[in-house]
Design an enzyme around this catalytic site. Structure first.
Site, PDB file in Angstrom:
ATOM      1  N   GLY A  15       0.829  -1.211   0.000  1.00 57.85           N
ATOM      2  CA  GLY A  15       0.000   0.000   0.000  1.00 57.85           C
ATOM      3  C   GLY A  15       0.855   1.250   0.000  1.00 57.85           C
ATOM      4  O   GLY A  15       0.563   2.232   0.691  1.00 57.85           O
ATOM      5  N   ASP A  67      -2.417  -7.769  -5.129  1.00 58.05           N
ATOM      6  CA  ASP A  67      -3.438  -7.597  -4.108  1.00 58.05           C
ATOM      7  C   ASP A  67      -3.004  -8.422  -2.897  1.00 58.05           C
ATOM      8  O   ASP A  67      -2.862  -9.645  -3.000  1.00 58.05           O
ATOM      9  CB  ASP A  67      -4.782  -8.092  -4.652  1.00 58.05           C
ATOM     10  N   TYR A 161     -12.587  -3.336  11.527  1.00 58.96           N
ATOM     11  CA  TYR A 161     -11.235  -2.762  11.492  1.00 58.96           C
ATOM     12  C   TYR A 161     -10.522  -2.992  12.829  1.00 58.96           C
ATOM     13  O   TYR A 161      -9.342  -3.346  12.874  1.00 58.96           O
ATOM     14  CB  TYR A 161     -11.342  -1.272  11.176  1.00 58.96           C
ATOM     15  N   ALA A 163     -11.102  -5.387  14.947  1.00 58.30           N
ATOM     16  CA  ALA A 163     -10.800  -6.820  15.029  1.00 58.30           C
ATOM     17  C   ALA A 163      -9.563  -7.158  14.205  1.00 58.30           C
ATOM     18  O   ALA A 163      -8.672  -7.898  14.653  1.00 58.30           O
ATOM     19  CB  ALA A 163     -11.996  -7.636  14.555  1.00 58.30           C
ATOM     20  N   ALA A 164      -9.491  -6.624  12.992  1.00 59.43           N
ATOM     21  CA  ALA A 164      -8.364  -6.909  12.107  1.00 59.43           C
ATOM     22  C   ALA A 164      -7.056  -6.403  12.692  1.00 59.43           C
ATOM     23  O   ALA A 164      -6.048  -7.126  12.750  1.00 59.43           O
ATOM     24  CB  ALA A 164      -8.609  -6.278  10.734  1.00 59.43           C
ATOM     25  N   ILE A 194      -4.662  10.612  11.613  1.00 58.96           N
ATOM     26  CA  ILE A 194      -3.585  11.134  10.765  1.00 58.96           C
ATOM     27  C   ILE A 194      -4.209  11.722   9.499  1.00 58.96           C
ATOM     28  O   ILE A 194      -5.110  11.116   8.909  1.00 58.96           O
ATOM     29  CB  ILE A 194      -2.601  10.007  10.363  1.00 58.96           C
TER      30      ILE A 194
END
Length: 250
Positions: A15, A67, A161, A163-164, A194
Site C-alpha cells: 500500500g 493484491d 477494522y 478486530a483486524a 492522521i
C-alpha cells in the site's frame, strides 16, 4: 559477512502508493540505503508518482502490483522479482495495506467484514509468510506492521477494522518471539487520527477535541517512526506496539 553487505538490499512497502504508505517510502529513501519495492493494488499512477518522488531524492526502487489478499498473486509477484534479482535480499517488510468499511456492527454485511479482515490480517500473513524464510536465512530483518488505535482500544463503528488490527497486534507479539534469535525484529505502529485519504471525510474540528495534542497527526510523523524501526538502531526493540496519536490513548 562482507559478501552479505554487497548484496542489494530492499524494503517492501505494501500500500505504498498514497497517504502514510507514500510518506514511508519517501522517508526510507531519505534515511536508509534500501531499494524500495512500492506495492500497489489498483492505482498504478499513484504508485509511479511515489517512485518518482523517491527517485527525485536520489533513491531507487520499483513499483510492484499485487493484491495483498490474494496469496497466489503475492507469491507469484515476489517469486518473479526474486528470479530477476537473484542476489538481492528483502530485509524490511512494512505491512501498510489496509482498508476501512465502517458501519455499526448490527448492519455490517459479510463482505464488509471479510474485506477488512482479509486486507489487514490475511495481507500480513500472505506477504510476511512469503518472505519470512528468506529473512531467517539472511539472519537479519525488520517487519513493521501498521495497526491502529482502533486495534488497541476498539472504535465504535469499526468492529471489523478493530478486530483486524487487534489480530495483527497479537500476531506481531507472537512472531517477534519466534524470530528474535535471528536478529529479526517485529513491531507494530499504531497511528491515531492522521491526515490522509482515509481520514479526509472525518469531522476533524469535532474529533480533534478528543486528542490531547488538539490536532491530527501528519503522515510524515508516522513515517519517521517507521524509518527508525526499519533501521539497525532499533535492533533491541521487538514485539512492541508503538502509539503515535497525540495522546488519545496511552
Amino acid at each position: 559477512m562482507k559478501e552479505k553487505k554487497n548484496k542489494p538490499k530492499y524494503a517492501l512497502i505494501t500500500g505504498g502508493s498514497r497517504g502514510i504508505g507514500r510518506a514511508i517510502c519517501i522517508q526510507l529513501a531519505k534515511d536508509l540505503d534500501y531499494g524500495l519495492l512500492i506495492n500497489y493494488n489498483g492505482n498504478k499512477e499513484a504508485a509511479q508518482q511515489t517512485l518518482n518522488e523517491v527517485e527525485d531524492l536520489g533513491g531507487k526502487g520499483e513499483i510492484m502490483q499485487f493484491d495483498v489478499t490474494d496469496a497466489e498473486a503475492v507469491n507469484k509477484a515476489l517469486d518473479t522479482w526474486h528470479s530477476k534479482n537473484k542476489d538481492a535480499v528483502v530485509e524490511v517488510i512494512v505491512n501498510n495495506a489496509g482498508i476501512t468499511k465502517d458501519g455499526l456492527f448490527m448492519w455490517m454485511n459479510q463482505d464488509d467484514w471479510n474485506s477488512v479482515i482479509n486486507t489487514s490480517l490475511n495481507g500480513f500473513y500472505n506477504v510476511t509468510n512469503a518472505l519470512i524464510q528468506k529473512l531467517l536465512v539472511n539472519k537479519y530483518g525488520r517487519v513493521i506492521n501498521m495497526v491502529s488505535v482502533s486495534g488497541l482500544k476498539g472504535t465504535p463503528g469499526q468492529v471489523n477494522y478493530s478486530a483486524a488490527k487487534g489480530a495483527v497486534i497479537g500476531a506481531t507479539k507472537a512472531l517477534a518471539q519466534e524470530v528474535a534469535k535471528r536478529n529479526i525484529t517485529v513491531n507494530a505502529v499504531a497511528p491515531g487520527f492522521i491526515n490522509s485519504d482515509m481520514t479526509a471525510e472525518l469531522d476533524q474540528k469535532e474529533l480533534k477535541k478528543m486528542v490531547p495534542a488538539n490536532r491530527f497527526g501528519e503522515a510524515e510523523e508516522v513515517a519517521h517512526l517507521v524509518s527508525f524501526l526499519a533501521s539497525n538502531k532499533a535492533s533491541y526493540i521487538t514485539g512492541e506496539v508503538i502509539n503515535i496519536n497525540g495522546g488519545i490513548y496511552s
